[in-house]
Design a protein around this motif. Sequence first.
Motif, mmCIF file in Angstrom:
data_model
loop_
_atom_site.group_PDB
_atom_site.id
_atom_site.type_symbol
_atom_site.label_atom_id
_atom_site.label_comp_id
_atom_site.label_asym_id
_atom_site.label_seq_id
_atom_site.Cartn_x
_atom_site.Cartn_y
_atom_site.Cartn_z
ATOM 1 N N GLU A 1 0.823 -1.202 0.000
ATOM 2 C CA GLU A 1 0.000 0.000 0.000
ATOM 3 C C GLU A 1 0.862 1.259 0.000
ATOM 4 N N LYS A 2 1.901 1.272 0.839
ATOM 5 C CA LYS A 2 2.830 2.404 0.880
ATOM 6 C C LYS A 2 4.054 2.018 1.678
ATOM 7 N N ASN A 3 5.075 2.862 1.608
ATOM 8 C CA ASN A 3 6.254 2.680 2.455
ATOM 9 C C ASN A 3 6.680 4.025 3.013
ATOM 10 N N LYS B 1 11.784 5.507 8.130
ATOM 11 C CA LYS B 1 11.878 5.679 9.573
ATOM 12 C C LYS B 1 13.356 5.692 9.961
ATOM 13 N N GLY B 2 13.978 6.875 9.896
ATOM 14 C CA GLY B 2 15.422 6.942 10.115
ATOM 15 C C GLY B 2 16.132 6.222 8.993
ATOM 16 N N THR B 3 16.952 5.234 9.339
ATOM 17 C CA THR B 3 17.638 4.432 8.319
ATOM 18 C C THR B 3 16.829 3.206 7.919
ATOM 19 N N ASP B 4 15.676 2.998 8.554
ATOM 20 C CA ASP B 4 14.837 1.848 8.259
ATOM 21 C C ASP B 4 13.688 2.239 7.323
ATOM 22 N N THR B 5 13.007 1.244 6.795
ATOM 23 C CA THR B 5 11.842 1.465 5.951
ATOM 24 C C THR B 5 10.657 0.688 6.501
ATOM 25 N N LEU B 6 9.526 1.345 6.643
ATOM 26 C CA LEU B 6 8.299 0.700 7.089
ATOM 27 C C LEU B 6 7.438 0.399 5.870
ATOM 28 N N LEU B 7 7.187 -0.879 5.641
ATOM 29 C CA LEU B 7 6.321 -1.312 4.552
ATOM 30 C C LEU B 7 4.921 -1.534 5.092
ATOM 31 N N VAL B 8 3.938 -0.923 4.461
ATOM 32 C CA VAL B 8 2.537 -1.089 4.851
ATOM 33 C C VAL B 8 1.859 -1.928 3.773
ATOM 34 N N LEU B 9 1.366 -3.114 4.164
ATOM 35 C CA LEU B 9 0.777 -4.044 3.211
ATOM 36 C C LEU B 9 -0.657 -4.358 3.611
ATOM 37 N N VAL B 10 -1.472 -4.646 2.617
ATOM 38 C CA VAL B 10 -2.852 -5.042 2.877
ATOM 39 C C VAL B 10 -3.064 -6.432 2.285
ATOM 40 N N MET C 1 5.854 -4.161 8.069
ATOM 41 C CA MET C 1 7.183 -4.712 8.321
ATOM 42 C C MET C 1 8.180 -3.560 8.374
ATOM 43 N N LEU C 2 9.011 -3.564 9.399
ATOM 44 C CA LEU C 2 10.081 -2.588 9.506
ATOM 45 C C LEU C 2 11.366 -3.263 9.061
ATOM 46 N N ILE C 3 11.974 -2.724 7.993
ATOM 47 C CA ILE C 3 13.130 -3.347 7.354
ATOM 48 C C ILE C 3 14.351 -2.428 7.484
ATOM 49 N N LYS D 1 10.764 -5.673 12.686
ATOM 50 C CA LYS D 1 9.484 -5.725 13.382
ATOM 51 C C LYS D 1 8.372 -6.082 12.408
ATOM 52 N N MET D 2 7.427 -6.877 12.879
ATOM 53 C CA MET D 2 6.203 -7.182 12.141
ATOM 54 C C MET D 2 5.013 -6.822 13.026
#
Length: 200
Positions: free
Chosen positions: A124-126, A129-138, A150-152, A160-161
């Motif tokens: 859905e979007k990303n 978050k600082g040096t990390d990426t938060l993936l938002v999935l549906v 998911m925080l990658i 994190k999930m």
Amino acid sequence: MKKFIFLSLFVFSFSYADILDKLEKKLSQISSITAQFKQQTFMEGLDQPDEYEGKLFISKPDTVKLEYSKPVKQIYFLKGNELIVYSPEEKQAVKTKLSDQFIMLKIFKTIASGKSLKSLFKLEKNEKKGTDTLLVLVPKDQKDIKKFTMLISDELNIKKMTIWDKEGNKIAIEFYDFEYSKNPLNLYIKIPEDTEWMEY
């Protein structure tokens, strides 16, 4: 100078957008995952979450093991579609089939089987978050699930999930000591003979 800045931003945005593809490529190149985790389960209407600690093992092509150590010991052992839930302190074991209610295990199984996460979810979007990426999935098919994040890290480790259902409940699992390996794990579950078995 302005042209250079524009091109730099374009390249950065492109690499940021395809991190899910990079993660899936990384997952396709490894045979196992181990990680310590802390889990919080938030139930609608309750102020404080339930908290758990344990260790995750994933080994291709089809095995997942979750060893909970706190506050009680419990093991979830998934081989293919067969799930065993063993409670050593109660000397009880339940054998059942993997179903939609075990959504986190289904995600871990997808990773273990080498299938794409895109088979379950669409991006859905990303967000950075600082040096990390938060993936938002549906979810594509899960009617009871609202969304999954998911925080990658930049190194493509899963940090994190978090998953929400449509009733307002949430499960958040934070991973640490996360390790990929090209070697498969010899995962098994040892059940003592005096264990009471149940099957559903």
